[in-house]
Design an enzyme around this catalytic site. Structure first.
Site, PDB file in Angstrom:
ATOM      1  N   ALA A  89       0.783  -1.546   0.061  1.00 13.12           N
ATOM      2  CA  ALA A  89       0.191   0.153  -0.225  1.00 13.12           C
ATOM      3  C   ALA A  89       0.813   1.114   0.250  1.00 13.12           C
ATOM      4  O   ALA A  89       2.398   1.455   0.071  1.00 13.12           O
ATOM      5  CB  ALA A  89      -0.680  -0.471   0.887  1.00 13.12           C
ATOM      6  N   ASN A  90       0.243   2.574  -0.351  1.00 12.73           N
ATOM      7  CA  ASN A  90       0.994   3.237   0.673  1.00 12.73           C
ATOM      8  C   ASN A  90       0.627   4.443   1.444  1.00 12.73           C
ATOM      9  O   ASN A  90      -1.118   4.274   1.539  1.00 12.73           O
ATOM     10  CB  ASN A  90       0.831   4.484  -0.913  1.00 12.73           C
ATOM     11  CG  ASN A  90       1.261   4.229  -2.527  1.00 12.73           C
ATOM     12  OD1 ASN A  90       1.921   3.045  -2.789  1.00 12.73           O
ATOM     13  ND2 ASN A  90       1.617   5.471  -3.634  1.00 12.73           N
TER      14      ASN A  90
END
Ligand code: CTP
Ligand code: CA
Length: 231
Positions: A33-34
């Site tokens: 994820a970011n």
């Protein structure tokens, strides 16, 4: 919800917004994820709705309520986000505030990866589709105004100007997400933002303001750029 859209400078317009991170599965229990809270993108969608637009918000996983008067499509991965964006077209303006994961696992394991023995599984990556560039280069259904974001930790304006050209978008909203940005607590996850608006005409440096205020200002600019309906 209809009442919200009854009037305002974006009445009769469809505005598409992406927000939040994407999650890219590795196996059924793990993902890449970011860092993105979705606060800026959600604030933009809410501001567009208050300005009278019909708003579609394509959001990755966030801990935020759906903004009032907004049609929210919840997605997980970049590929899901692209499909939801394409399904939401046509739009008069599209604003890509999501922090899309640039890479995903080259293959998703069907079962949970186990530690079994001592071999550490290699993580092979492959590139995700670029949603902003895809939409900005559409020949048929390109929204009249395409706005990207650029999160940079150095050379913010120069990198963002290069990004604007490369992506084929009209504007880039650039922000400094480094620890030395000068914004207390940082931009990511925080409530304020200091951005540079990069257009064909040049660069505007907007003073630090709440993400809600940045959203209002950006939506006012979008409304001014689109002009009156039917014009
Ligand atoms: N973006 C997108 N799809 C991707 C990657 C980025 O739509 N797969 C959009 C973001 O929503 C943002 C803009 O492109 O509006 C710029 O994202 P950014 O991560 O800053 O740019 P990249 O082109 O991915 O370059 P890099 O991360 O290497 O700086
Ligand atoms: Ca990126």
């Amino acid at each position: 919800e209809r009442l919200l859209a009854a009037s305002g400078p974006l009445k009769g317009r469809h505005v598409l917004v992406t927000s939040g991170p994407t999650h890219e599965p590795i196996d059924p229990v793990r993902y890449i994820a970011n860092r993105s809270s979705g606060k800026q993108g959600h604030a933009i969608a809410a501001a567009a709705a208050r300005a009278g637009a019909q708003v579609t918000l394509v959001s990755g996983p966030v801990n935020l309520p759906d903004p009032a008067g907004v049609d929210v499509r919840h997605v997980e991965s970049a590929r899901d986000m692209l499909a939801a964006v394409e399904a939401a077209l046509p739009a008069d303006a599209a604003i890509f505030a999501a922090a899309v994961a640039d890479w995903r696992a080259a293959s998703e394991a069907g079962e949970k990866l186990k530690k079994d023995g001592n071999a550490i599984p290699p993580l092979m990556l492959t590139e995700n589709p670029d949603i902003l560039a895809t939409v900005a280069h559409l020949s048929n259904r390109r929204p009249r105004l395409v706005v990207g974001f650029a999160a940079e930790t150095q050379n913010v304006v120069a990198y963002a100007q290069a990004k604007r050209a490369r992506k084929g978008c009209d504007w880039i909203v650039a922000n400094d997400v480094s620890q030395h940005s000068g914004i207390a607590g940082g931009v990511m996850g925080g409530d304020s933002n200091a951005v540079h608006l990069i257009t064909a005409e040049g660069v505007e440096h907007w003073p630090e303001a709440s993400k809600a205020a940045v959203a209002e200002k950006l939506i006012a600019r979008v409304a001014a750029s689109l002009g009156p309906l039917g014009a």
